[in-house]
Design a protein around this motif. Structure first.
Motif, PDB file in Angstrom:
ATOM      1  N   LEU A  46       1.030  -1.231   0.041  1.00  0.00           N
ATOM      2  CA  LEU A  46      -0.243  -0.046  -0.251  1.00  0.00           C
ATOM      3  C   LEU A  46       0.826   1.336   0.036  1.00  0.00           C
ATOM      4  CD1 LEU A  46      -2.788  -1.099   2.593  1.00  0.00           C
ATOM      5  CD2 LEU A  46      -2.865  -0.968   0.024  1.00  0.00           C
ATOM      6  N   SER A  47       0.439   2.192  -0.902  1.00  0.00           N
ATOM      7  CA  SER A  47       1.304   3.371  -1.092  1.00  0.00           C
ATOM      8  C   SER A  47       0.529   4.531  -1.511  1.00  0.00           C
ATOM      9  CB  SER A  47       2.666   3.009  -1.817  1.00  0.00           C
ATOM     10  OG  SER A  47       3.450   4.394  -2.163  1.00  0.00           O
ATOM     11  N   LYS A  48       0.534   5.738  -1.157  1.00  0.00           N
ATOM     12  CA  LYS A  48       0.013   6.758  -1.771  1.00  0.00           C
ATOM     13  C   LYS A  48       0.580   7.243  -2.969  1.00  0.00           C
ATOM     14  CE  LYS A  48      -2.115   8.136   2.580  1.00  0.00           C
ATOM     15  NZ  LYS A  48      -2.551   9.276   3.717  1.00  0.00           N
ATOM     16  N   GLU A  49       1.841   7.204  -3.012  1.00  0.00           N
ATOM     17  CA  GLU A  49       2.577   7.459  -4.296  1.00  0.00           C
ATOM     18  C   GLU A  49       2.551   6.376  -5.118  1.00  0.00           C
ATOM     19  OE1 GLU A  49       7.251   8.590  -4.857  1.00  0.00           O
ATOM     20  OE2 GLU A  49       6.275   9.384  -3.041  1.00  0.00           O
ATOM     21  N   THR A  50       2.039   6.667  -6.511  1.00  0.00           N
ATOM     22  CA  THR A  50       2.163   5.752  -7.410  1.00  0.00           C
ATOM     23  C   THR A  50       3.407   5.612  -8.283  1.00  0.00           C
ATOM     24  OG1 THR A  50       0.462   7.333  -8.708  1.00  0.00           O
ATOM     25  CG2 THR A  50      -0.363   5.343  -7.399  1.00  0.00           C
ATOM     26  N   SER A  51       3.961   6.985  -8.359  1.00  0.00           N
ATOM     27  CA  SER A  51       5.369   7.288  -9.263  1.00  0.00           C
ATOM     28  C   SER A  51       6.366   6.637  -8.534  1.00  0.00           C
ATOM     29  CB  SER A  51       5.261   8.587  -9.974  1.00  0.00           C
ATOM     30  OG  SER A  51       5.470   9.469  -8.579  1.00  0.00           O
ATOM     31  N   VAL A  52       7.130   6.341  -9.337  1.00  0.00           N
ATOM     32  CA  VAL A  52       8.640   5.874  -9.056  1.00  0.00           C
ATOM     33  C   VAL A  52       9.692   6.604  -9.954  1.00  0.00           C
ATOM     34  CG1 VAL A  52      10.121   3.769  -8.957  1.00  0.00           C
ATOM     35  CG2 VAL A  52       7.802   3.574  -8.657  1.00  0.00           C
ATOM     36  N   ASP A  53      10.783   7.087  -9.357  1.00  0.00           N
ATOM     37  CA  ASP A  53      11.660   7.840  -9.976  1.00  0.00           C
ATOM     38  C   ASP A  53      12.862   7.030 -10.684  1.00  0.00           C
ATOM     39  OD1 ASP A  53      13.221   7.256  -7.749  1.00  0.00           O
ATOM     40  OD2 ASP A  53      13.608   9.317  -7.143  1.00  0.00           O
ATOM     41  N   GLN A  54      13.440   7.391 -11.469  1.00  0.00           N
ATOM     42  CA  GLN A  54      14.456   6.854 -12.135  1.00  0.00           C
ATOM     43  C   GLN A  54      15.744   6.072 -11.071  1.00  0.00           C
ATOM     44  OE1 GLN A  54      14.444   5.660 -15.414  1.00  0.00           O
ATOM     45  NE2 GLN A  54      16.279   4.042 -14.633  1.00  0.00           N
ATOM     46  N   LYS A  55      16.212   7.017 -10.026  1.00  0.00           N
ATOM     47  CA  LYS A  55      16.688   6.357  -9.271  1.00  0.00           C
ATOM     48  C   LYS A  55      16.477   5.301  -8.273  1.00  0.00           C
ATOM     49  CE  LYS A  55      19.728   8.204  -5.318  1.00  0.00           C
ATOM     50  NZ  LYS A  55      19.869   9.290  -4.286  1.00  0.00           N
ATOM     51  N   THR A  56      15.271   5.062  -7.829  1.00  0.00           N
ATOM     52  CA  THR A  56      14.455   4.062  -7.327  1.00  0.00           C
ATOM     53  C   THR A  56      14.631   2.736  -8.227  1.00  0.00           C
ATOM     54  OG1 THR A  56      13.223   5.295  -6.073  1.00  0.00           O
ATOM     55  CG2 THR A  56      12.745   3.073  -6.157  1.00  0.00           C
ATOM     56  N   ILE A  57      14.566   3.019  -9.519  1.00  0.00           N
ATOM     57  CA  ILE A  57      14.446   1.910 -10.411  1.00  0.00           C
ATOM     58  C   ILE A  57      15.927   1.171 -10.765  1.00  0.00           C
ATOM     59  CG2 ILE A  57      13.953   1.329 -12.923  1.00  0.00           C
ATOM     60  CD1 ILE A  57      11.802   3.129 -12.981  1.00  0.00           C
ATOM     61  N   ASP A  58      16.908   2.309 -10.629  1.00  0.00           N
ATOM     62  CA  ASP A  58      18.201   1.737 -10.979  1.00  0.00           C
ATOM     63  C   ASP A  58      18.661   1.028  -9.577  1.00  0.00           C
ATOM     64  OD1 ASP A  58      18.279   3.210 -13.282  1.00  0.00           O
ATOM     65  OD2 ASP A  58      19.431   4.917 -12.506  1.00  0.00           O
ATOM     66  N   ILE A  59      18.323   1.386  -8.385  1.00  0.00           N
ATOM     67  CA  ILE A  59      18.811   0.824  -7.198  1.00  0.00           C
ATOM     68  C   ILE A  59      18.005  -0.721  -7.361  1.00  0.00           C
ATOM     69  CG2 ILE A  59      18.457   0.558  -4.897  1.00  0.00           C
ATOM     70  CD1 ILE A  59      18.505   3.848  -4.698  1.00  0.00           C
ATOM     71  N   ILE A  60      16.849  -0.907  -7.534  1.00  0.00           N
ATOM     72  CA  ILE A  60      16.058  -2.188  -7.619  1.00  0.00           C
ATOM     73  C   ILE A  60      16.923  -2.970  -8.471  1.00  0.00           C
ATOM     74  CG2 ILE A  60      14.001  -3.346  -8.195  1.00  0.00           C
ATOM     75  CD1 ILE A  60      12.539  -0.693  -7.073  1.00  0.00           C
TER      76      ILE A  60
END
Length: 195
Positions: free
Chosen positions: A96-110
């Motif tokens: 569950l998260s109110k924030e639905t967008s993900v930034d590029q930095k988070t994608i890179d880390i994942i």
């Protein structure tokens, strides 16, 4: 004895153990053990010859559907066949998260971390071929994203768009990056980017 009615080649069904029965079935060429295996350490399931590796996989993992490389094949996005079958079941609720967008930095880390791999792998020996069934669990998706197709009454698999997304996220389950790229090329005429 009912087994003797089904298998007329059996002359004696007064076995003292399951292992003894399996050896007898091997002697009359009804079953064959895997090379190097022992009847006492394996589980044996018997299916009529009209089954396929797909219908057997669905019996072992109920309420699942074929995904990743197997879905690429069923969607005719690859010409290669694999002895590894990928089955997926939606069992987890998304976080569950109110924030639905993900930034590029988070994608890179994942994506910089090693891919999680399933530990639930079943091997089956069918029609003289060893198959590996990799069972995966995924998030329960909303019905409008639930792009599951039916090849026939017994086989469910992810549609083209969902398969391609799964393959990008887990390329190791999809034949690797070059296989995923080839699948995108094969899907360019049928891909619906609005889905």
């Amino acid at each position: 004895n009912k087994l003797a009615e089904i298998i007329p080649e059996l002359h004696d069904t007064s076995w003292k153990s399951i292992e003894e029965a399996l050896y007898e079935l091997n002697e009359i060429n009804i079953i064959k053990p895997l090379p190097g295996s022992s009847y006492s350490h394996d589980i044996y399931l018997f299916f009529p010859k009209n089954h396929t590796v797909f219908t057997i996989s669905n019996i072992i993992y109920v309420n699942s559907y074929f995904a990743h490389y197997t879905a690429l094949s069923l969607n005719q996005l690859t010409v290669n066949q694999s002895n590894t079958i990928y089955l997926k079941k939606e069992t987890k609720l998304p976080p569950l998260s109110k924030e639905t967008s993900v930034d590029q930095k988070t994608i890179d880390i994942i994506f910089s971390k090693p891919m999680r791999k399933s530990r639930e792998i079943t091997e089956i020996y069918w029609n003289n071929t060893l198959y590996r069934i990799v069972y995966l669990e995924g998030y329960i998706l909303p019905k409008d994203n639930n792009d599951i197709l039916f090849k026939d009454i017994n086989i469910r698999y992810s549609g083209i768009e969902r398969t391609l997304i799964d393959c990008v996220i887990r390329p190791a389950y999809s034949g690797g990056i070059s296989s995923v790229l080839e699948a995108f090329r094969a899907a360019k005429e049928t891909l619906d980017i609005t889905k």
